[in-house]
Design an enzyme around this catalytic site. Structure first.
Site, mmCIF file in Angstrom:
data_model
loop_
_atom_site.group_PDB
_atom_site.id
_atom_site.type_symbol
_atom_site.label_atom_id
_atom_site.label_comp_id
_atom_site.label_asym_id
_atom_site.label_seq_id
_atom_site.Cartn_x
_atom_site.Cartn_y
_atom_site.Cartn_z
ATOM 1 N N ARG A 146 9.434 14.423 12.574
ATOM 2 C CA ARG A 146 8.364 15.435 12.633
ATOM 3 C C ARG A 146 8.772 16.571 13.566
ATOM 4 O O ARG A 146 8.607 17.753 13.248
ATOM 5 C CB ARG A 146 7.064 14.790 13.131
ATOM 6 N N ASN A 195 -5.366 -5.339 12.804
ATOM 7 C CA ASN A 195 -3.956 -5.407 12.428
ATOM 8 C C ASN A 195 -3.186 -6.475 13.208
ATOM 9 O O ASN A 195 -2.219 -7.046 12.694
ATOM 10 C CB ASN A 195 -3.301 -4.030 12.559
ATOM 11 N N HIS A 226 4.564 5.070 20.522
ATOM 12 C CA HIS A 226 4.216 5.826 19.317
ATOM 13 C C HIS A 226 2.761 6.233 19.463
ATOM 14 O O HIS A 226 1.865 5.565 19.014
ATOM 15 C CB HIS A 226 4.402 4.925 18.099
ATOM 16 N N GLY A 245 0.834 -1.205 0.000
ATOM 17 C CA GLY A 245 0.000 0.000 0.000
ATOM 18 C C GLY A 245 0.868 1.254 0.000
ATOM 19 O O GLY A 245 1.986 1.252 -0.528
HETATM 20 N N1 APR Z 1 -0.640 -9.523 4.068
HETATM 21 C C1 APR Z 1 -0.067 -8.626 3.239
HETATM 22 N N2 APR Z 1 -0.603 -7.428 3.000
HETATM 23 C C2 APR Z 1 -1.763 -7.131 3.581
HETATM 24 C C3 APR Z 1 -2.430 -8.028 4.459
HETATM 25 C C4 APR Z 1 -1.816 -9.280 4.688
HETATM 26 N N3 APR Z 1 -2.344 -10.190 5.500
HETATM 27 N N4 APR Z 1 -3.556 -7.425 4.889
HETATM 28 C C5 APR Z 1 -3.614 -6.215 4.307
HETATM 29 N N5 APR Z 1 -2.543 -6.042 3.520
HETATM 30 C C6 APR Z 1 -2.199 -4.906 2.660
HETATM 31 C C7 APR Z 1 -3.405 -4.239 2.036
HETATM 32 O O1 APR Z 1 -3.915 -5.001 0.952
HETATM 33 C C8 APR Z 1 -2.822 -2.904 1.617
HETATM 34 O O2 APR Z 1 -2.318 -2.936 0.281
HETATM 35 O O3 APR Z 1 -1.582 -3.861 3.412
HETATM 36 C C9 APR Z 1 -1.652 -2.699 2.579
HETATM 37 C C10 APR Z 1 -1.830 -1.482 3.485
HETATM 38 O O4 APR Z 1 -1.737 -0.374 2.697
HETATM 39 P P1 APR Z 1 -2.588 0.967 2.922
HETATM 40 O O5 APR Z 1 -4.019 0.621 3.136
HETATM 41 O O6 APR Z 1 -2.217 1.901 1.821
HETATM 42 O O7 APR Z 1 -2.051 1.508 4.334
HETATM 43 P P2 APR Z 1 -0.696 2.314 4.603
HETATM 44 O O8 APR Z 1 -0.967 3.752 4.578
HETATM 45 O O9 APR Z 1 0.384 1.763 3.768
HETATM 46 O O10 APR Z 1 -0.456 1.925 6.141
HETATM 47 C C11 APR Z 1 -0.109 0.588 6.495
HETATM 48 O O11 APR Z 1 1.346 1.276 8.259
HETATM 49 O O12 APR Z 1 1.812 3.368 9.143
HETATM 50 C C12 APR Z 1 1.081 2.195 9.305
HETATM 51 O O13 APR Z 1 -0.942 2.936 10.448
HETATM 52 C C13 APR Z 1 -0.419 2.443 9.222
HETATM 53 O O14 APR Z 1 -1.080 0.282 10.028
HETATM 54 C C14 APR Z 1 -0.940 1.085 8.875
HETATM 55 C C15 APR Z 1 0.187 0.513 7.980
#
Ligand code: APR
Length: 314
Positions: free
Chosen positions: A154, A98, A178, A12
């Site tokens: 930050r 999560n 955090h 993501g």
């Molecule tokens: N295995 C692999 N990837 C996964 C799984 C899994 N079991 N479950 C979800 N994902 C993927 C999603 O499909 C998505 O592409 O994790 C990705 C998360 O990406 P975003 O929704 O864009 O979130 P992002 O902004 O990248 O944040 C991810 O990092 O900073 C922290 O708080 C934030 O917990 C969050 C994480």
């Protein structure tokens, strides 16, 4: 010499941006993995990034996949899998979802990259990193979390804006969890070697610390559809670099503290030396009275979060 394999789980915003910074710095070859439900999305992002390489001048290879077999034998694994915050949500609201996700990721890593060093980025960070260590069973020094580098960045940004000086001249440290209880360390903050307390009065400094504490929420409020990713990814990349180049960086990370700071077996943000071995040493400071009060409060918050997680049926 072959390049280290850096696998990023979750393609993501944070994951893909981490791949971008890591490739640009040629830290290794990169595998970007996401769940089968998102289809070829990681492959698309990886190919797109590869096609930037002739222009940007990097030779890192980047592949996208849904299959952990492609991550086998990774030197470093970054976990960004999970859901991100939306306006009105705290990091803690992400706990149950999560925790399940990072637990399943940790089990896959254990089977495919048993020697890897794992950097956890998914929130709520202090609990997620504990979960990953519990499930993987990896030595604690090979599992740690990214939070302090971001929070400190930050803080440094806001201090530079306040003083009209280069961000490069500001060194600072924040400790603790955090979240809203992160602990500023004015005694460890300097601007070109000058203690920050000689340049900014305590009231204004407190306002800047407060903005830092809410730095993630400020971005969530502006983006509306997700949470910050450029700075989190940059912070993660600095940690990857510390490992693959054995830099021995002294940076704040969510490290496993047992006797250290009297924490008693939890992951908390502390200054540590990070190198090829992971968290090679935790730096223990004598905290000033207010710092100690704030740190203890932060540790209580982390313990409550972990207890809430352990009470869930995961
Ligand atoms: N295995 C692999 N990837 C996964 C799984 C899994 N079991 N479950 C979800 N994902 C993927 C999603 O499909 C998505 O592409 O994790 C990705 C998360 O990406 P975003 O929704 O864009 O979130 P992002 O902004 O990248 O944040 C991810 O990092 O900073 C922290 O708080 C934030 O917990 C969050 C994480």
């Amino acid at each position: 010499m072959s390049r280290p394999k850096i696998s990023i789980i979750g393609a993501g915003n944070v994951g893909a941006t981490t791949a971008h910074w890591c490739a640009a710095a040629e830290l290794g070859d990169i595998v970007l993995l996401d769940i089968p439900q998102v289809g070829d999305m990681p492959k698309g992002k990886a190919l797109d990034l590869m096609q930037a390489s002739p222009i940007m001048g990097f030779d890192s290879k980047i592949i996208g996949t849904n299959d952990y077999a492609d991550t086998a034998g990774s030197s470093v694994i970054v976990i960004t899998a999970g859901i991100a915050r939306k306006p009105g949500m705290s990091r803690d609201d992400l706990l149950g979802t999560n925790a399940k996700i990072v637990g399943s990721v940790a089990a896959e890593i254990k089977a495919t990259s048993p020697e890897a060093i794992i950097i956890v980025v998914s929130n709520p960070l202090d609990a997620m990193v504990q979960r990953v260590q519990q499930v993987s069973g990896f030595p604690q020094k090979r599992v740690f979390g990214q939070a302090g580098v971001l929070d400190t960045a930050r803080y440094r940004t806001f201090l530079a804006m306040e003083l009209g000086v280069s961000v490069e001249d500001i060194t600072a440290l924040l400790m603790g969890g955090h979240g809203d209880t992160m602990v500023p360390m004015p005694s460890c903050t300097s601007v070109g070697g000058i203690p920050v307390t000689r340049l900014i009065d305590p009231k204004r400094l407190e306002e800047i610390v407060d903005r830092t504490r809410k730095g993630g929420a400020e971005i969530v409020g502006l983006l509306k559809t997700g949470s910050a990713y450029y700075a989190p990814a940059a912070a993660t990349t600095q940690m990857v670099e510390a490992i693959v180049r054995d830099k021995k960086r002294l940076i704040p990370v969510a490290a496993y503290c047992d006797n250290e700071y009297g924490v008693g077996g939890y992951y908390v943000g502390v200054p540590a030396i990070v190198g090829a071995g992971g968290v090679e040493r935790i730096i223990e400071l004598d905290l000033e009275p207010q710092e100690q009060v704030d740190f203890d409060k932060s540790v209580v918050a982390v313990k409550e979060l972990v207890a809430a997680m352990n009470n869930l049926s995961l």
